[in-house]
Design an enzyme around this catalytic site. Structure first.
Site, PDB file in Angstrom:
ATOM      1  N   HIS A  16      65.474   1.503 -60.125  1.00 21.35           N
ATOM      2  CA  HIS A  16      64.911   0.140 -59.912  1.00 21.35           C
ATOM      3  C   HIS A  16      65.736  -0.622 -60.928  1.00 21.35           C
ATOM      4  O   HIS A  16      65.903  -0.673 -62.041  1.00 21.35           O
ATOM      5  CB  HIS A  16      63.425   0.372 -60.604  1.00 21.35           C
ATOM      6  CG  HIS A  16      62.642  -0.961 -60.708  1.00 21.35           C
ATOM      7  ND1 HIS A  16      62.113  -1.497 -59.388  1.00 21.35           N
ATOM      8  CD2 HIS A  16      62.420  -1.782 -61.553  1.00 21.35           C
ATOM      9  CE1 HIS A  16      61.635  -2.511 -59.745  1.00 21.35           C
ATOM     10  NE2 HIS A  16      61.594  -2.820 -60.810  1.00 21.35           N
ATOM     11  N   ASP A  48      66.128  -4.581 -62.055  1.00 26.51           N
ATOM     12  CA  ASP A  48      65.479  -6.023 -61.983  1.00 26.51           C
ATOM     13  C   ASP A  48      66.693  -6.891 -61.942  1.00 26.51           C
ATOM     14  O   ASP A  48      67.589  -6.796 -62.698  1.00 26.51           O
ATOM     15  CB  ASP A  48      64.676  -6.091 -63.387  1.00 26.51           C
ATOM     16  CG  ASP A  48      63.368  -5.359 -63.087  1.00 26.51           C
ATOM     17  OD1 ASP A  48      62.520  -5.496 -62.164  1.00 26.51           O
ATOM     18  OD2 ASP A  48      63.308  -4.521 -64.092  1.00 26.51           O
ATOM     19  N   ASP A  82      56.847  -2.607 -57.957  1.00 24.07           N
ATOM     20  CA  ASP A  82      56.868  -3.227 -59.283  1.00 24.07           C
ATOM     21  C   ASP A  82      56.142  -4.402 -59.382  1.00 24.07           C
ATOM     22  O   ASP A  82      55.632  -4.950 -60.499  1.00 24.07           O
ATOM     23  CB  ASP A  82      58.210  -3.336 -59.819  1.00 24.07           C
ATOM     24  CG  ASP A  82      57.849  -3.270 -61.366  1.00 24.07           C
ATOM     25  OD1 ASP A  82      57.250  -2.661 -61.934  1.00 24.07           O
ATOM     26  OD2 ASP A  82      59.046  -3.994 -62.299  1.00 24.07           O
ATOM     27  N   HIS A 115      60.272 -10.482 -59.159  1.00 24.11           N
ATOM     28  CA  HIS A 115      58.993 -10.270 -59.721  1.00 24.11           C
ATOM     29  C   HIS A 115      59.250 -10.414 -61.334  1.00 24.11           C
ATOM     30  O   HIS A 115      57.960 -10.212 -61.806  1.00 24.11           O
ATOM     31  CB  HIS A 115      58.332  -8.989 -59.380  1.00 24.11           C
ATOM     32  CG  HIS A 115      59.192  -7.866 -59.815  1.00 24.11           C
ATOM     33  ND1 HIS A 115      60.270  -7.090 -58.743  1.00 24.11           N
ATOM     34  CD2 HIS A 115      59.344  -6.993 -60.755  1.00 24.11           C
ATOM     35  CE1 HIS A 115      60.812  -6.098 -59.300  1.00 24.11           C
ATOM     36  NE2 HIS A 115      60.216  -5.872 -60.437  1.00 24.11           N
TER      37      HIS A 115
END
Length: 1039
Positions: A47, A49, A162, A431
């Protein structure tokens, strides 16, 4: 953002112990399970970001580039290894700037083997609560275009694990993009607990009530462990299954030893590891109906050393498979598609979820993730304004290339500038971006990318106007962002060009700041234009000029502002027109009023009106008293006031608010001790300026809050349908004191039972019933306001339209409150460590439009919302001498027959030239990739991407909810002669007639062999667009 908000860090000294476990012989890349056992699909992922705590550049250097470099290396070495790639921004940067030719060839091979798989495929994993539909589609299209052009791959599954809550719009978007399944994770803790106990984590989601079965999608909700492996081990104080440890910033450690590296798998630890993994798999299996278990192996910033990851997991998985009879579990490396395919093959019957969303989201009883709806208000506004600027430039560039094919502008340069803003707007949908949940330096990165992209697009638009209007070079300036400030201009005259990017003709008012108090305004035919000038509320040295403009769909007009007394302009009868100066607004200042706790009786009421509304102001309080819809004579009493929630900043004293979470420390408190008011009256605009002072003795400009309210008076001969029916309000909020969360509360006499309607991403409305909870009821009744919210009683609605995201709630009967701004600090170690305390000292100026009336009166709320979102672009330049005599150009009457014009229930969602280099024929495109064409052709400037959206739901309005038939050939004739039209999936990578999405058995529909609709266009390219449909086309014009 990490699923678990705390990380135990243990520094490990020395090298990894070598383990003496025999090499894997069993096939752990395929199905080795028994029919009656649990089959675990181990899905390696990272993951990553795009922002959050660290900038993109910092992340690429510290770990992200190494993820792809080492994963590709390990997948090439181990034929059983697999990996899914989710966020595209980092992959694209690695592909363009890091990957060698050999690595690129290896990626192509791994994709063909199905061992490397692109999931979602968008530029980012977008937020679902505060993003607007067109921006979501943009970022998805950006990523899909790159993947299809480069690899011929078309993502078919989501991994939205997420985002902080799940919107009902997202499954519809993914279904329209051709996806076969959708994954979510963050849903309310108590709802997830119920879903787990009842084995309801998987279902078929019909996110749109109007599209229903047509665009339903199978949805998998991650269990309580979310997208990460178990964060701890029973036999170790180190993290679990993270053998490469935790990424280090700013530089990777030179010795390769990272914090929190899991214990190596050795002969001594393998049994404990196997028992832990099997136990977790069985725990998860109990929450699902099928024997297949998705076991995500990864978490935030993982696999930057894929070698050590697979070296430890390989023998562990082999050991479990060797003991399958004992454990009752088999494990295999898998991609997401393999897991979803296995679930689909199980042929189970699934429950249907209709268009309910999973908002708001709470992770714990006192952790309602509703604060981010309003965090970093300026970034939220800039993200939306940049998107509207991009929307305008895309259509203008398309118009220019089709109408002026031999124009002098460098097309390759122009598309590069536009792509810069496409990238920036896509990036900020992440996000942890537009949500306002990033660190200050990452916020600065997003703002910088948006401003640079807007500047690049501005240069394209200026070049187009310069050429098409035949003006000299460097004539135009852009009022970027929000201000439209021309006061630096010293010339006698000012030329203003106004562009309408919408697919409807509009009449509206633009506002520019000028340095002169006496001006005259003329259109491009030399006719005087209704205008009004008045003292600015922001500065004693400038004036606000309001101009009534009438613009065709995708049309632009020029206006001349003369700052000296003009010469005679001829009327149609040959006589000189009179009163050509802009009308001067008259400012009336009222005495400041003390805020009293006594009941507001409303004895001294001051009426202000236009053709649509009567506003009554209470002179005893300087507050709004009531609004009357003049068409129905319905009067609604309304009070507007600013209040603040106080937040706790000490975790030792109780729950806190932060970037994400809203945990008020009691009810909201009034902020004002006195209220000042000015009213500006004029023929075109009536403006009410209310100033809210926290001190009785405060000087005039010492206010933290203000409301500027405007209503417009439209002259005869002008369309007043949209401009008359809105009450425009701009709020000024800040700077706030520390640990304050500011709201604007509107209290009415409507009987609503605390029910409010809010939009999902500007696409559809959701009814929100007030819910009582054991804990944190106030915060858990907040919802995202992206564009629209309303309350209603017996058919009378109060509608709020916004140009950026906020939080909204109805905490009492007939009440609406909007959270506008937040400034917070707390002493929680996690927040301090990542600088996520939201000490935002800015002043914010959000803009709203209010509408009041019956359902029929407010039926234009969707069209009005788009008109607010995509307001006209205003550019200006100084002119003097003969240049001030502007000839007639594109007059309203002449252009009306030559413009795109859509009915009010259809919206021109996209009109652009993407520039993609791929062949629309999939077979030919894939063959081109296989042949390895080394030189890509120039961008395709002849393929136009067109999207049209129906704004209304089935049965929402007796007229506007009807299907609409459009002849694309006639609609687009202003652009040229249409020679071919091909209907495509939402992001353009599928021909709609070759897209065959999987069907899932439901209780309502047992037939798994339903045929996908085939859509063939008629000779004149006629299409019928049903309620809430979004139809996407490739259009080619005669060259």
């Amino acid at each position: 953002m990490k699923g678990v908000r705390g990380i135990v860090t243990v520094t490990i000294f020395g090298a990894l112990l070598w383990f003496n476990v025999r090499a894997a012989k069993l096939q752990i890349g395929g199905n080795s399970g028994k029919g009656d056992g649990i089959q675990a699909f181990v899905i390696p992922h990272s993951h990553m970001d795009v922002g959050w705590v660290y900038t993109v550049e910092e992340s690429m250097h510290a770990y992200a580039a190494n993820v792809y470099t080492t994963v590709v290396e390990e997948l090439v070495k181990g034929k059983q290894h697999k990996f899914i790639v989710v966020e595209q921004e980092f992959f694209r940067l690695w592909w363009d700037k890091v990957a060698t030719d050999a690595q690129k060839e290896q990626v192509h091979q791994l994709l063909e083997e199905g061992r490397l798989e692109f999931i979602i495929g968008g530029q980012v994993m977008h937020d679902e609560a505060v993003t607007e539909l067109s921006s979501q589609i943009l970022q998805l299209t950006e990523g899909h275009g790159f993947l299809y052009e480069t690899f011929g791959k078309r993502p078919q599954f989501s991994w939205h694990v997420d985002p902080f809550g799940a919107s009902a719009t997202t499954p519809t978007v993914f279904a329209l993009a051709g996806f076969n399944a959708h994954l979510i994770s963050r849903v309310d803790y108590d709802e997830k607990d119920m879903m787990q106990k009842n084995k309801k984590l998987q279902f078929v989601w019909r996110g749109s009530s109007s599209l229903a079965q047509q665009q339903e999608i199978f949805t998998h909700t991650m269990d309580q462990y979310s997208y990460c492996v178990p964060s701890s081990l029973p036999f170790s104080n180190r993290s679990g299954f993270f053998w490469n440890g935790v990424a280090v910033f700013p530089d990777p450690p030179k010795d390769g030893i990272y914090p929190n590296m899991s214990l190596p798998v050795t002969n001594e630890t393998i049994r404990a590891y196997a028992e832990t993994m099997v136990s977790n798999i069985k725990e998860r299996a109990a929450w699902f109906r099928s024997s297949q278990v998705l076991w995500p192996w990864g978490c935030d910033k993982q696999f930057f050393n894929a070698s050590v990851q697979f070296e430890n997991m390989d023998p562990l998985m082999e050991y479990i498979n060797q003991h399958r009879d004992e454990f009752g579990v088999t494990v295999q490396y898998a991609t997401l598609s393999e897991y979803i395919q296995a679930v689909h093959n199980a042929n189970l019957t699934w429950d249907i979820r209709n268009n309910q969303d999973f908002l708001p989201y709470s992770s714990e009883p006192f952790q309602a993730w509703t604060g981010f709806y309003a965090s970093r208000n300026i970034l939220k506004g800039m993200a939306r304004r940049a998107n509207s600027f991009l929307y305008a430039c895309e259509s203008l560039f398309t118009l220019y290339l089709l109408r002026y094919p031999s124009g002098s502008m460098d097309k390759l340069w122009a598309i590069k500038q536009i792509q810069q803003l496409r990238w920036a707007v896509s990036e900020v949908q992440h996000h942890d971006a537009v949500t306002g949940t990033e660190s200050p330096k990452v916020r600065d990165m997003y703002m910088d990318h948006l401003l640079r992209g807007m500047w690049a697009v501005k240069s394209v638009m200026a070049t187009i106007f310069q050429e098409t209007l035949k003006t000299g070079k460097d004539k135009f300036n852009f009022p970027l962002s929000y201000s439209q400030d021309t006061r630096s201009t010293e010339d006698d005259s000012l030329q203003i060009t106004v562009y309408n990017p919408l697919g409807w003709n509009i009449t509206t008012v633009i506002n520019v700041s000028v340095a002169y108090s006496v001006v005259s305004v003329y259109d491009d035919a030399g006719n005087a234009v209704p205008s009004q000038i008045q003292n600015s509320a922001d500065s004693n040295s400038t004036f606000d000029l309001y101009v009534l403009v009438r613009l065709n769909a995708l049309g632009f007009r020029r206006y001349l502002v003369k700052t000296k007394q003009s010469t005679c302009t001829k009327e149609s009868d040959g006589q000189c027109s009179k009163n050509q100066n802009s009308h001067r607004g008259r400012v009336i200042t009222f005495d400041r009023k003390l805020v009293s706790k006594s009941k507001n009786r409303g004895h001294r009421l001051l009426p202000l009106m236009n053709d649509c509304y009567l506003l009554m102001l209470n002179e005893d309080t300087n507050l709004l008293h009531s609004i009357t819809d003049r068409s129905s004579q319905k009067t609604v009493k309304i009070k507007q006031e600013f209040l603040e929630y106080h937040a706790n900043g000490d975790i030792g004293q109780g729950p806190i608010s932060d970037n994400y979470i809203f945990t008020p420390n009691g009810s909201a408190l009034p902020v004002s001790k006195s209220i000042g008011m000015e009213i500006v009256t004029g023929k075109l605009v009536t403006e009410i300026r209310q100033y809210f002072y926290s001190s009785v003795s405060a000087v005039a400009n010492d206010y933290q809050y203000a409301i500027f309210t405007r209503i417009y008076n439209v002259l005869d001969g002008y369309d007043r349908s949209l401009i008359c029916n809105r009450i425009e309000q701009q709020y000024i909020v800040g700077p706030l004191d520390l640990n304050r969360e500011a709201i604007l509360r509107m209290t009415t006499d409507l009987k609503t039972d605390r029910t409010i309607y809010t939009d999902n991403n500007g696409y559809q409305m959701i009814k929100r019933l007030y819910k009582s909870h054991t804990n944190n009821t106030l915060a858990r009744n907040y919802y995202p306001l992206v564009r629209t919210a309303y309350i209603e009683e017996s058919g009378t609605r109060l509608v709020v339209l916004s140009e950026r995201a906020h939080g909204v709630s109805s905490q009492a009967d007939g009440q609406v409150e909007m959270m506008l701004h937040r400034r917070l600090w707390n002493n929680k170690e996690w927040n301090l460590g990542y600088n996520l305390t939201l000490n935002d000292t800015s002043v914010v100026r959000p803009l709203f439009w209010l509408m009041l009336g019956s359902k029929s009166t407010t039926s234009s709320l969707y069209q009005s919302g788009m008109a607010l979102e995509f307001r006209p672009i205003v550019v200006y330049g100084s002119v003097s001498g003969s240049e001030a005599l502007i000839p007639s150009y594109n007059s309203h009457d002449d252009a009306a027959a030559n413009s795109i014009f859509l009915p009010p229930n259809l919206h021109l969602l996209t009109l652009c030239l993407p520039g993609w280099r791929y062949n629309s024929n999939h077979t030919e495109h894939v063959q081109n990739i296989i042949r390895g064409k080394s030189k890509q052709p120039d961008p395709d400037f002849h393929r136009v991407l067109l999207r049209i959206m129906h704004l209304y739901e089935v049965d929402e309005d007796p007229v506007l909810s009807q299907p609409v038939t459009v002849k694309l050939k006639d609609l687009l004739k202003v652009l040229g002669t249409v020679v071919s039209v091909e209907e495509r999936s939402l992001t353009g990578i599928w021909n709609i007639n070759t897209l065959k999405r999987w069907k899932w058995r439901t209780a309502q529909q047992h037939n798994m062999d339903l045929k996908n609709d085939t859509r063939w266009l008629t000779e004149d390219f006629t299409v019928t667009i049903q309620p809430k449909e979004i139809r996407t086309f490739f259009v080619h014009f005669q060259q």
